[in-house]
Design an enzyme around this catalytic site. Structure first.
Site, PDB file in Angstrom:
ATOM      1  N   ASN A  28       1.001  -1.198   0.049  1.00 44.00           N
ATOM      2  CA  ASN A  28       0.013  -0.061  -0.096  1.00 44.00           C
ATOM      3  C   ASN A  28       0.889   1.174   0.020  1.00 44.00           C
ATOM      4  O   ASN A  28       1.266   1.582   1.101  1.00 44.00           O
ATOM      5  CB  ASN A  28      -0.817  -0.141   1.239  1.00 44.00           C
ATOM      6  CG  ASN A  28      -1.655   1.113   1.427  1.00 44.00           C
ATOM      7  OD1 ASN A  28      -1.733   2.043   0.337  1.00 44.00           O
ATOM      8  ND2 ASN A  28      -2.147   1.451   2.688  1.00 44.00           N
ATOM      9  N   LYS A  30       0.075   4.330  -0.328  1.00 43.26           N
ATOM     10  CA  LYS A  30      -0.838   5.410   0.283  1.00 43.26           C
ATOM     11  C   LYS A  30      -0.206   6.723  -0.681  1.00 43.26           C
ATOM     12  O   LYS A  30      -0.205   6.552  -1.615  1.00 43.26           O
ATOM     13  CB  LYS A  30       0.037   5.940   1.859  1.00 43.26           C
ATOM     14  CG  LYS A  30      -0.375   4.397   2.581  1.00 43.26           C
ATOM     15  CD  LYS A  30       0.181   4.590   4.150  1.00 43.26           C
ATOM     16  CE  LYS A  30      -0.001   3.193   4.693  1.00 43.26           C
ATOM     17  NZ  LYS A  30       0.298   3.357   6.205  1.00 43.26           N
ATOM     18  N   HIS A 111      -9.282   1.397   4.694  1.00 43.66           N
ATOM     19  CA  HIS A 111      -8.208   1.511   5.497  1.00 43.66           C
ATOM     20  C   HIS A 111      -8.245   2.300   6.547  1.00 43.66           C
ATOM     21  O   HIS A 111      -8.944   3.116   6.382  1.00 43.66           O
ATOM     22  CB  HIS A 111      -7.216   2.117   4.521  1.00 43.66           C
ATOM     23  CG  HIS A 111      -5.607   2.023   5.112  1.00 43.66           C
ATOM     24  ND1 HIS A 111      -5.331   2.844   6.151  1.00 43.66           N
ATOM     25  CD2 HIS A 111      -4.679   0.947   5.072  1.00 43.66           C
ATOM     26  CE1 HIS A 111      -3.977   2.380   6.484  1.00 43.66           C
ATOM     27  NE2 HIS A 111      -3.741   1.427   5.806  1.00 43.66           N
ATOM     28  N   GLU A 113      -6.678   4.601   7.730  1.00 48.06           N
ATOM     29  CA  GLU A 113      -6.519   6.178   7.444  1.00 48.06           C
ATOM     30  C   GLU A 113      -7.739   6.787   7.078  1.00 48.06           C
ATOM     31  O   GLU A 113      -7.838   7.979   7.128  1.00 48.06           O
ATOM     32  CB  GLU A 113      -5.108   6.294   6.881  1.00 48.06           C
ATOM     33  CG  GLU A 113      -3.900   6.095   7.550  1.00 48.06           C
ATOM     34  CD  GLU A 113      -2.586   5.544   6.724  1.00 48.06           C
ATOM     35  OE1 GLU A 113      -2.643   5.539   5.515  1.00 48.06           O
ATOM     36  OE2 GLU A 113      -1.656   4.827   7.622  1.00 48.06           O
ATOM     37  N   GLU A 183      -5.620  -5.113  10.580  1.00 42.35           N
ATOM     38  CA  GLU A 183      -4.366  -4.096  10.629  1.00 42.35           C
ATOM     39  C   GLU A 183      -4.570  -3.353  12.182  1.00 42.35           C
ATOM     40  O   GLU A 183      -5.141  -2.460  12.034  1.00 42.35           O
ATOM     41  CB  GLU A 183      -4.514  -3.141   9.517  1.00 42.35           C
ATOM     42  CG  GLU A 183      -4.031  -3.686   8.325  1.00 42.35           C
ATOM     43  CD  GLU A 183      -3.515  -2.697   7.203  1.00 42.35           C
ATOM     44  OE1 GLU A 183      -2.188  -2.633   6.839  1.00 42.35           O
ATOM     45  OE2 GLU A 183      -4.183  -1.533   7.128  1.00 42.35           O
ATOM     46  N   GLY A 189       2.695   1.712  10.673  1.00 42.79           N
ATOM     47  CA  GLY A 189       3.670   2.941  10.625  1.00 42.79           C
ATOM     48  C   GLY A 189       4.565   3.167  11.940  1.00 42.79           C
ATOM     49  O   GLY A 189       5.218   4.014  11.973  1.00 42.79           O
ATOM     50  N   SER A 225       3.363  -2.829  10.201  1.00 44.56           N
ATOM     51  CA  SER A 225       4.909  -2.874  10.414  1.00 44.56           C
ATOM     52  C   SER A 225       5.464  -3.909  10.017  1.00 44.56           C
ATOM     53  O   SER A 225       6.392  -4.631  10.625  1.00 44.56           O
ATOM     54  CB  SER A 225       5.185  -2.257  12.222  1.00 44.56           C
ATOM     55  OG  SER A 225       4.789  -1.196  12.078  1.00 44.56           O
TER      56      SER A 225
HETATM   57  P1  PGA Z   1       3.026  -0.090   7.588  1.00 43.51           P
HETATM   58  O1  PGA Z   1       1.498   0.299   6.939  1.00 43.51           O
HETATM   59  O2  PGA Z   1       3.401  -1.187   7.015  1.00 43.51           O
HETATM   60  O3  PGA Z   1       3.911   1.120   7.327  1.00 43.51           O
HETATM   61  O4  PGA Z   1       2.738  -0.241   9.079  1.00 43.51           O
HETATM   62  C1  PGA Z   1       0.585  -0.621   6.849  1.00 43.51           C
HETATM   63  C2  PGA Z   1      -0.821  -0.140   6.260  1.00 43.51           C
HETATM   64  O5  PGA Z   1      -1.084   0.728   6.665  1.00 43.51           O
HETATM   65  O6  PGA Z   1      -1.407  -0.907   5.442  1.00 43.51           O
END
Ligand code: PGA
Length: 263
Positions: A28, A30, A111, A113, A183, A189, A225
């Site tokens: 992803n 983003k 997601h 976010e 997630e 992140g 992560s």
């Molecule tokens: P990350 O993000 O691997 O940077 O933790 C995962 C995601 O938001 O899908």
């Protein structure tokens, strides 16, 4: 002291240098990558060969620019979001026919976010799930609890609620087009993934909820992560059918090493 690489080597020796299951490995991106950066990334990925399903969710501009190259590699592409209506006065949105015209066969939905920054609700996510699957897209619906909910033990109720609302009225025959990405928001992140025990317990719980509610389960990805140090360990856990990877999917060498490790 035994180092991590020795442990990984030992695990690989035991499992025969591959996992005995086909995973979905999704990146992803983003709001990262210009068109030229995306093209460079994919040039560097060119030799990737994997029995697993490799997906990338780039920004729309990169998606459109790369669409002519979709079939050149063993990689599927899709949007990070879409509107459930086909067309209309929805400024800033993109529709399923628009992304399907590019050749996309996968899409990300809900997601955290998008839930947090754009107030996306479970009801909207459910509409997107219906529209996406009906149009033949394979969709990955993201669910997950925040840190307070994890620490208070509320996480089970939160996940169950998200599953029931996001998959409301989804019929048996539509299930093959759906995957879920678990997630935990506190692991996204942060550089700190959920522990193997947490992933194991939570994935088993999610599959149990799905079985109870719908009589069947879906492919269940873990995200939060994931990196080249923990991918093999997480991928080996029962009920983990793949990864959704943010930060570690932005560097071709790192993303490739993750793919290689579990292939
Ligand atoms: P990350 O993000 O691997 O940077 O933790 C995962 C995601 O938001 O899908």
């Amino acid at each position: 002291m035994i180092n991590r690489n020795d442990i990984l080597k030992a695990v690989k020796e035991i499992v025969g240098n591959h996992l005995d299951k086909k995973l979905i490995i999704a990146g992803n991106w983003k709001m990262n990558m210009t068109i030229s950066e995306g093209k460079k990334f994919l040039t560097e990925m060119e030799e990737t060969v994997s029995a697993n399903t490799i997906l990338i969710f780039p920004p729309y501009t990169v998606l459109a620019a790369l669409s002519t190259d979709f079939n050149k590699q063993n990689i599927h592409y899709g949007p990070q979001n879409f509107h459930y209506k086909k067309e209309g006065a929805y400024t800033g949105e993109i529709s399923i026919p628009m992304i399907k015209e590019l050749g996309c066969d996968y899409a990300l939905v809900g997601h955290s976010e998008r839930r947090t920054y754009y107030n996306e609700t479970d009801e909207e996510i459910n509409k997107k799930a219906h529209a996406g699957v009906k149009s033949g897209l394979n969709i990955i619906i993201c669910i997950g609890e925040n840190l307070t909910q994890r620490q208070s033990g509320e996480w089970k109720a939160i996940l169950k609620e998200q599953i029931k609302k996001d998959l409301a009225e989804i019929t048996w025959d539509m299930f093959s087009g759906i995957s879920i990405a678990y997630e935990p928001i506190w692991a996204i992140g942060t550089g700190v993934s959920a522990s193997s025990e947490e992933v194991k317990e939570t994935h088993a719980y999610i599959k149990e909820v799905l079985k109870d509610a719908f009589g069947r389960t879906v492919r269940l990805l873990y995200g939060g992560s994931v990196n080249e140090k923990n991918a093999l360990e997480i991928g080996s856990i029962e009920n983990v059918d793949g990864f959704l990877i943010g930060g570690a999917s932005l560097k071709p060498d790192v993303f490739k090493r993750i793919i290689d490790q579990v292939s």
